[in-house]
Design an enzyme around this catalytic site. Sequence first.
Site, PDB file in Angstrom:
ATOM      1  N   LYS A  65      42.701  49.535  44.330  1.00 46.76           N
ATOM      2  CA  LYS A  65      41.640  49.028  43.460  1.00 46.76           C
ATOM      3  C   LYS A  65      41.571  49.868  42.179  1.00 46.76           C
ATOM      4  O   LYS A  65      41.723  51.095  42.219  1.00 46.76           O
ATOM      5  CB  LYS A  65      40.310  49.096  44.224  1.00 46.76           C
ATOM      6  CG  LYS A  65      39.147  48.348  43.592  1.00 46.76           C
ATOM      7  CD  LYS A  65      37.917  48.427  44.502  1.00 46.76           C
ATOM      8  CE  LYS A  65      36.739  47.634  43.968  1.00 46.76           C
ATOM      9  NZ  LYS A  65      35.576  47.671  44.897  1.00 46.76           N
ATOM     10  N   SER A 140      33.421  43.097  45.446  1.00 44.71           N
ATOM     11  CA  SER A 140      34.075  43.445  44.199  1.00 44.71           C
ATOM     12  C   SER A 140      35.572  43.737  44.334  1.00 44.71           C
ATOM     13  O   SER A 140      36.275  43.722  43.326  1.00 44.71           O
ATOM     14  CB  SER A 140      33.400  44.681  43.609  1.00 44.71           C
ATOM     15  OG  SER A 140      33.589  45.804  44.441  1.00 44.71           O
ATOM     16  N   SER A 164      31.731  45.038  49.581  1.00 44.70           N
ATOM     17  CA  SER A 164      32.811  44.779  48.617  1.00 44.70           C
ATOM     18  C   SER A 164      34.219  44.818  49.179  1.00 44.70           C
ATOM     19  O   SER A 164      35.166  44.462  48.476  1.00 44.70           O
ATOM     20  CB  SER A 164      32.710  45.768  47.452  1.00 44.70           C
ATOM     21  OG  SER A 164      31.728  45.333  46.540  1.00 44.70           O
TER      22      SER A 164
END
Lengths: 477, 94, 475
Positions: A65, A140, A164
């Site tokens: 990420k 996310s 997330s």
Amino acid sequence: MMDLVELTAAQAAAAIGRGDLAARELFDFYRDRAAADELNAFTWVAQESPEAGDGPLGGVPLAVKDLFCTAGVPSQSGSRILEGYRPPYTATVVERLARAGAPLLAKTNQDEFAMGSSTENSGFGPTLNPWDRTRVPGGSSGGSAAAVAAGLAPWAIGTDTGGSIRQPAALCGIVGLKPTYGAVSRYGMIAFASSLDQAGPLTRDVSDAALLLMQMVGARDPRDATSLDYPGSVSLPARTDLHGIRLGVPTELSSDGIEPGVLGAFAASLELARQLGASVETCQLPHAAHALAAYYVLAPAEASSNLARFDGVRYGLRAQDATDLLDMYTRTRHDGFGAEVKRRIMLGTYALSSGYYEAYYGRAQRVRTLIARDFAATFEHFDFVVTPTAPGVAFELGAKTADPYAMYLNDICTVPASLAGIPAISIPNGMAAPPGGGKSLPVGLQLIGPAFSEDRLLSAAFALEQALGFDGRAARR
Amino acid sequence: MIDRDTVLHVARLARLELSEEEVARLTIELGAVLEHIETISRLDLEGVPPTSHVIDVTGALRADEPEPCLPRERALESAPEVLDDGFAVPSPQA
Amino acid sequence: MSELEAVIGLEIHTQLKTRTKMFCGCELSFGEPPNTRTCPVCLGLPGALPVANARAIHFALMIGLALGCEVAPRSIFHRKNYFYPDLPKGYQISQYDEPICSGGELAGVRLHRVHLEEDAAKLIHVGESGRIHGSQRSVVDFNRGGTPLVEIVTEPELRSPGHAREWLTLLRATLRSLGVSDVNMEEGSLRADANVSLRPVGTSVLGTKTELKNMNSFRFIERGIAAEIERQRQIIESGGAVEQETLHFDPSSGRLSSLRSKEEAEDYRYFPEPDLIPIATTDEMVSAARADIGELPLDRAKRFEADLGLNADGARNLAFRGELGDYFERVLGSTGAEHAVAVANWIGQLVARIGDADPADTNVTPQAFGALVMLVGSRAVSGAAAREVLDVLVAEGGDPQAIIDARGLGSLSRKDGDLATIVARAIAADPSASERVRAGNDKAIGALVGAVMRETRGRADGAEVTRLIHEQLAT
Ligand SMILES: [Mg+2]
Ligand SMILES: [Zn+2]
């Protein structure tokens, strides 16, 4: 010849271990796929394959990420305020995984500063769901989830603050695990809400999640005061039944506001769990209904402070031609932050401001205590709490951007475990049609366990996964 | 309920410039979100301690031993404006 | 109008003398080139996390225990949120409602709290930048940023500017004796702010207080507080109201200027620092801190009084300036403790010559100093001549006896026939004084002794001269 994209990470590692596959070949294969990405899952893809190292992860490349700091590689947390920022150091967990044999393949798209449930809040454009490109991948960690689901990366890590990792895993039909708070070092993770953020794996199946998690936990990181020596160990799951396992189903998180298709899949899986030998009974989490409210005080409050460092002084964007210091600050932050980030900074600043602290932050912290107590009481009678991961299947791009609270409701099932700091895993739970009809989309099942129960959690998830037999090939085409 | 002045005050605390349009929108949006959050004000929290650290850890301290610092070029490499080997900003006194 | 009295509270920040910073492994900076003592943590880079320095906690406990504070078994760090270029994270990690130590007392002034925090970086104003036309620039050097600080807050119990100065002197000596800080105001390792308000004598209500920021010497603190008391007195006596504000004292003009007023008062939005876990202060930590506390200045002053026979003021003068106390004890090592009073008196003479300097840093070695005091004691040199020797020692160092010999400063005594001759000359020169002494007026002898002293440039021993005068007049 092997169809590389159909190998799980564990299978690929095994093939490399046997000498049937070269690590560099696998890396190049995925680098090419990632470079040809049409989902906007990545913010950066490696140019060159690394020197093949050996380690328990065999050289299977990893997507990371965007918010994990990686030395010399853009680390922007999905924000324009950090566009092109290349930190001088690497996050502990990324370093650990690289050393264990999972070299950096790519950085993945995300909601800006991890604030969002759809990856539409990225400063670098939304990521698309590989099952239906008109829909969101969740967020996310949407870039990580979409990349793994689409076979653009063998596996990935993301972060979970209120869901997330789990929610995008559910919406993309993969496995996502949020570990116990403190189990994985946060050093080098660009913070959203420090007391909740936790890194975890997003993988094609439960075995891959276990394999990755094994290398993420261990001795505490001396650079993260909130990290812990992991008690016990994580092993590769092998269990195929659920005999003696007591599953608790909280009514508070498995009825109101959940799409019928999701509820149907959930009920079917509970029945399957019974057939595997588990007992399934209703349990009570009386304060779970307040979890979302508490979360949307605590997380924005911490975020408002964590994001104060983006001031245009040492790195990142600076507004041009500032007339004075105040002008430099306010315009830099106006230009650099997106709408959702501003919303949360405002909400969090307000909740901490003079006269409101006790009413908001203080009360939310007390609610947090009650939620942790609810879980502790439940785990006296149950091994795991099970819920749907998300209240619905992947929604259409733009469907919820106009109503912030409608977006926040995506986290309703995931936030309680976040507040309690306990581990939770989402596994693919079949497919269901969206409320308006149309082609079926992945659904997630969440299992929540007590602190440091990851090994047992993975075992139970594995047994269910084997029985469910989810087929994710359609997304990898 | 949150009003326009409060939004402006909070924005100033957060060092955020907001356009007229943003002020108007945030006044409505924050009001709506706060309305949902207000549910916790109805809970009886008498005697419930606050939790700021969910897992109880104590004593994670660092020995007072030096570690290498960043070379100055690295420290300054991402700075928007460098002057005299430091990070330059508009003077606060100006 | 009833008489007004000042109510003064002090807030002291002291930089701790650890090797590394409060929350990262960067070594503390002492004049290194700018931005060479930084890392991701103290630059506030995204993703970096603080970890508290165990020795800083140890030092804070030593300070708390030395000041008689109560040590909290559990204390936590808070974030104090505000924007400033010298604050890289947009918040200072400090302690708020659960400080590591609270209560306590030093020389009758109660303490509110003692807590740990991190120092800000240094902001240097560089004026107009050549590169950015027409703009005033400042430059941030993060070398100092993150240095461990202990903040000590008193109750508002200091009564006057002089009292504040005297008390701060004692506090500095106390911190210095603990070895936890350089306590140098000029270099900023000790900084003091003062809260000042006035109230009618005999009442206990607190008036509106103002805050005087960062005064960097004891003298300026005394003068700054005095100026602020005077300013407030004039406002109140002319019927006005004191406004709550933060002030800066300019020692060169003696003027006070407002830094920021109440309207723009910051809202620091304190909340518990989620990146740090609570400090659990164990019994072992407390015992270890206690074991590292040596003799404190107040105890030292008591010992100088009780064991060495110094008067109270003399004892405090030495004990409250630790470096003087240390020098004093080193001198006694060569003279023996029986000369303590004389040594203490002569250190007064030395201080008159070297001011605020540490005698250990001057040319006067403790051995030379002790030797000089001994020579005075044995009457080998007169007081006046010894002061001249001391001037030479301060200026160039050396051995007192050698200086005396080289400059002919040795005492003139009976053995020196000269002295009797000089006395005889003095008697002959002042018949009226001589007559009065003969008549039994002892006071009149002063004129004759004075004449002898002038003649010998102070080298004669006063008692010997007196004896010789009586002897010669009796015959
Ligand atoms: Mg302070
Ligand atoms: Zn540092």
